[in-house]
Design a protein around this motif. Structure first.
Motif, mmCIF file in Angstrom:
data_model
loop_
_atom_site.group_PDB
_atom_site.id
_atom_site.type_symbol
_atom_site.label_atom_id
_atom_site.label_comp_id
_atom_site.label_asym_id
_atom_site.label_seq_id
_atom_site.Cartn_x
_atom_site.Cartn_y
_atom_site.Cartn_z
ATOM 1 N N LEU A 91 -70.493 73.887 -79.704
ATOM 2 C CA LEU A 91 -70.670 74.846 -80.788
ATOM 3 C C LEU A 91 -69.362 75.543 -81.133
ATOM 4 N N GLU A 92 -68.621 75.937 -80.114
ATOM 5 C CA GLU A 92 -67.350 76.611 -80.352
ATOM 6 C C GLU A 92 -66.342 75.680 -81.014
ATOM 7 N N GLY A 93 -66.516 74.374 -80.820
ATOM 8 C CA GLY A 93 -65.621 73.402 -81.437
ATOM 9 C C GLY A 93 -66.042 72.964 -82.820
ATOM 10 N N GLY A 94 -67.144 73.517 -83.333
ATOM 11 C CA GLY A 94 -67.599 73.161 -84.670
ATOM 12 C C GLY A 94 -68.549 71.989 -84.713
ATOM 13 N N PHE A 95 -69.082 71.581 -83.571
ATOM 14 C CA PHE A 95 -70.109 70.534 -83.511
ATOM 15 C C PHE A 95 -71.444 71.235 -83.266
ATOM 16 N N TYR A 96 -72.266 71.324 -84.296
ATOM 17 C CA TYR A 96 -73.486 72.126 -84.235
ATOM 18 C C TYR A 96 -74.714 71.317 -83.837
ATOM 19 N N GLN A 97 -74.512 70.096 -83.466
ATOM 20 C CA GLN A 97 -75.609 69.208 -83.085
ATOM 21 C C GLN A 97 -75.159 68.384 -81.894
ATOM 22 N N GLY A 98 -76.098 67.979 -81.045
ATOM 23 C CA GLY A 98 -75.780 67.124 -79.906
ATOM 24 C C GLY A 98 -76.982 66.286 -79.543
ATOM 25 N N TRP A 99 -76.842 65.466 -78.531
ATOM 26 C CA TRP A 99 -77.935 64.605 -78.094
ATOM 27 C C TRP A 99 -78.594 65.186 -76.849
ATOM 28 N N ASP A 100 -79.911 65.089 -76.789
ATOM 29 C CA ASP A 100 -80.664 65.420 -75.579
ATOM 30 C C ASP A 100 -81.494 64.214 -75.172
ATOM 31 N N LEU A 101 -81.559 63.994 -73.856
ATOM 32 C CA LEU A 101 -82.179 62.786 -73.335
ATOM 33 C C LEU A 101 -83.374 63.056 -72.440
ATOM 34 N N HIS A 102 -83.656 64.330 -72.127
ATOM 35 C CA HIS A 102 -84.706 64.651 -71.170
ATOM 36 C C HIS A 102 -85.328 65.989 -71.546
ATOM 37 N N PRO A 103 -86.657 66.139 -71.354
ATOM 38 C CA PRO A 103 -87.299 67.412 -71.722
ATOM 39 C C PRO A 103 -86.688 68.636 -71.060
ATOM 40 N N ALA A 104 -86.211 68.494 -69.823
ATOM 41 C CA ALA A 104 -85.661 69.652 -69.116
ATOM 42 C C ALA A 104 -84.329 70.107 -69.679
ATOM 43 N N GLN A 105 -83.748 69.340 -70.603
ATOM 44 C CA GLN A 105 -82.534 69.789 -71.278
ATOM 45 C C GLN A 105 -82.842 70.707 -72.457
ATOM 46 N N LEU A 106 -84.085 70.742 -72.904
ATOM 47 C CA LEU A 106 -84.422 71.554 -74.072
ATOM 48 C C LEU A 106 -84.250 73.052 -73.823
ATOM 49 N N PRO A 107 -84.646 73.596 -72.660
ATOM 50 C CA PRO A 107 -84.437 75.037 -72.455
ATOM 51 C C PRO A 107 -82.992 75.467 -72.617
ATOM 52 N N THR A 108 -82.065 74.689 -72.044
ATOM 53 C CA THR A 108 -80.665 75.091 -72.158
ATOM 54 C C THR A 108 -80.079 74.740 -73.517
ATOM 55 N N ARG A 109 -80.618 73.736 -74.187
ATOM 56 C CA ARG A 109 -80.164 73.477 -75.559
ATOM 57 C C ARG A 109 -80.413 74.697 -76.427
ATOM 58 N N TYR A 110 -81.635 75.215 -76.381
ATOM 59 C CA TYR A 110 -81.959 76.345 -77.236
ATOM 60 C C TYR A 110 -81.354 77.648 -76.705
ATOM 61 N N ALA A 111 -81.333 77.807 -75.395
ATOM 62 C CA ALA A 111 -80.769 79.035 -74.843
ATOM 63 C C ALA A 111 -79.288 79.167 -75.181
ATOM 64 N N ALA A 112 -78.533 78.098 -74.960
ATOM 65 C CA ALA A 112 -77.104 78.150 -75.254
ATOM 66 C C ALA A 112 -76.846 78.316 -76.748
ATOM 67 N N THR A 113 -77.646 77.629 -77.556
ATOM 68 C CA THR A 113 -77.488 77.736 -79.012
ATOM 69 C C THR A 113 -77.826 79.141 -79.489
ATOM 70 N N TYR A 114 -78.936 79.682 -79.001
ATOM 71 C CA TYR A 114 -79.329 81.030 -79.413
ATOM 72 C C TYR A 114 -78.297 82.061 -78.966
ATOM 73 N N ALA A 115 -77.801 81.919 -77.745
ATOM 74 C CA ALA A 115 -76.800 82.874 -77.249
ATOM 75 C C ALA A 115 -75.539 82.825 -78.106
ATOM 76 N N PHE A 116 -75.143 81.624 -78.517
ATOM 77 C CA PHE A 116 -73.947 81.476 -79.353
ATOM 78 C C PHE A 116 -74.093 82.243 -80.668
ATOM 79 N N PHE A 117 -75.207 82.049 -81.335
ATOM 80 C CA PHE A 117 -75.389 82.710 -82.629
ATOM 81 C C PHE A 117 -75.650 84.209 -82.478
ATOM 82 N N ARG A 118 -76.334 84.586 -81.435
ATOM 83 C CA ARG A 118 -76.606 86.005 -81.242
ATOM 84 C C ARG A 118 -75.339 86.752 -80.809
ATOM 85 N N ASP A 119 -74.500 86.096 -80.034
ATOM 86 C CA ASP A 119 -73.241 86.724 -79.638
ATOM 87 C C ASP A 119 -72.340 86.990 -80.849
#
Length: 392
Positions: free
Chosen positions: A306-334
């Motif tokens: 996100l900091e590098g200007g890539f706003y999308q990425g690949w996820d391969l497993h359901p357990a990656q979804l919590p950190t996908r959204y958590a990290a994304t939300y923290a970035f925009f909220r910060d």
């Protein structure tokens, strides 16, 4: 009044008018519609009607079974709500590496099932990744697309909004041009509007970054796609392997990845072609210690992208979804408070110690729009009407 006559103006217009038109076509500017924060790749043989609900439930189970996550506790309810409401933003049914090589009757049946599934799957963005157009896989890729579209359009009439094709293992512009040709033939065969079908190009070979002539390939791929290229997606592991990076060092944060993505980023800038970072194959599975290690790595990589200007990425497993959204939300909220303050100052012609220009104002508005689209921010927190943000 000056000494130049009208002929000089006319001469410059004659010389540069075609250049103006070319630049408008080639660089229309960044798109302002929603971009998914990720693409979830699921092998075709693992896709079924309950796929989205199953991924959401598995993500919530990981969230509940292995607390805490590596993000502020006040994001928990927001992330959990997202996992219940919309766990997958972009689904790609995979007939390539994740699916492997099957006999024709088996893949034919899987393609028909995928087409039927895509009619009703509750995901805002969907698509299919077929095999490459290289060598032996070419006919299979075309056949799979044909069968899938036949099943998809049998009842739906047209592909759903947000539908896109993914072309892997691209190395030369001729392959992008061939995919554009195929899309046109499919549109004719199925009575679709011209230009309806678009495709992402996966950048996962060195030749797709730098050609034998020493020229950057991504810009040539975009041109060869004849307006149908929707995105450039970085393929972490194929690219790293081809560059000779040892398996244990392969990562979307490796220097070879940064070089490839920098070339992609410059080639796609102002074209409307979007970028996606790759995946990490270190999954947050196992005991709590292993899950936490996987989450910490994934969250850090998402933030880095996100900091590098890539706003999308690949996820391969359901357990990656919590950190996908958590990290994304923290970035925009910060970044929300600063973005809002600077945009208000810009619109009100106020001094804040930062002299923002129109281009930066568009970037600030784009940041807030992305935060709204993914659920990180609410309209109240943003404080600007969407129409006003889009107008910048």
């Amino acid at each position: 009044m000056g000494r130049l006559d009208a002929d000089v103006y006319a001469e410059l217009d004659e010389r540069l008018g075609p250049v103006d038109a070319h630049l408008r076509r080639r660089y229309p500017g960044e798109r302002r519609d929603r971009q998914p924060v990720h693409t979830v790749y699921v092998p075709a043989d693992r896709c079924g009607p309950g796929l989205v609900a199953e991924w959401g439930a598995a993500a919530l189970a990981a969230l509940n079974d292995h607390p805490p996550l590596p993000y502020p506790a006040d994001l928990h309810d927001r992330v959990a709500g997202k996992l219940r409401r919309e766990p997958i933003e972009d689904l790609r049914i995979d007939f390539e590496d994740g699916y492997g090589t099957r006999d024709d009757p088996t893949e034919d049946a899987a393609a028909r099932a995928a087409g039927r599934l895509l009619r009703t799957v509750p995901v805002p963005f969907t698509g299919v990744r077929v095999k490459s157009l290289t060598g032996a896989g070419r006919h299979r890729a075309v056949r799979t697309l044909d069968i899938l579209l036949d099943a998809l359009l049998d009842a739906a009439g047209s592909p759903p909004e947000g539908f896109v094709l993914t072309l892997p293992k691209v190395a030369v512009p001729a392959q992008a041009a061939a995919m554009a040709l195929l899309c046109g033939r499919l549109e004719t065969a199925y009575g679709l509007p011209a230009g309806w079908l678009r495709f992402e190009i996966q950048i996962e070979t060195p030749a797709a970054v730098l050609g034998p002539d020493g020229l950057a390939t991504p810009a040539r791929l975009i041109d060869a796609a004849e307006g149908r290229c929707a995105g450039l997606h970085y393929g972490t592991y194929d690219y790293s392997t081809a560059c000779g990076v040892a398996a244990v060092q392969q990562s979307l944060a490796h220097p070879v990845a940064d070089f490839a993505k920098a070339v992609m980023q410059v080639a796609a800038a102002e074209t409307g072609v979007r970028l996606s970072d790759g995946s990490t194959n270190v999954l947050p599975v196992g005991d709590t210690g292993a899950v936490h290690a996987g989450w910490a790595l994934h969250a850090a990589l998402v933030r880095r992208s996100l900091e590098g200007g890539f706003y999308q990425g690949w996820d391969l497993h359901p357990a990656q979804l919590p950190t996908r959204y958590a990290a994304t939300y923290a970035f925009f909220r910060d970044g929300r408070a600063t973005a809002v303050q600077r945009l208000r100052a810009y619109l009100g012609r106020q001094s804040t110690g930062v002299l923002d220009e129109p281009a930066t104002a568009r970037a600030l508005a784009g940041f807030l729009l992305r935060g709204l689209d993914c659920g990180a921010l609410t309209p109240t927190e943003v404080g600007f009407d969407r129409v006003d943000l889009l107008a910048l």
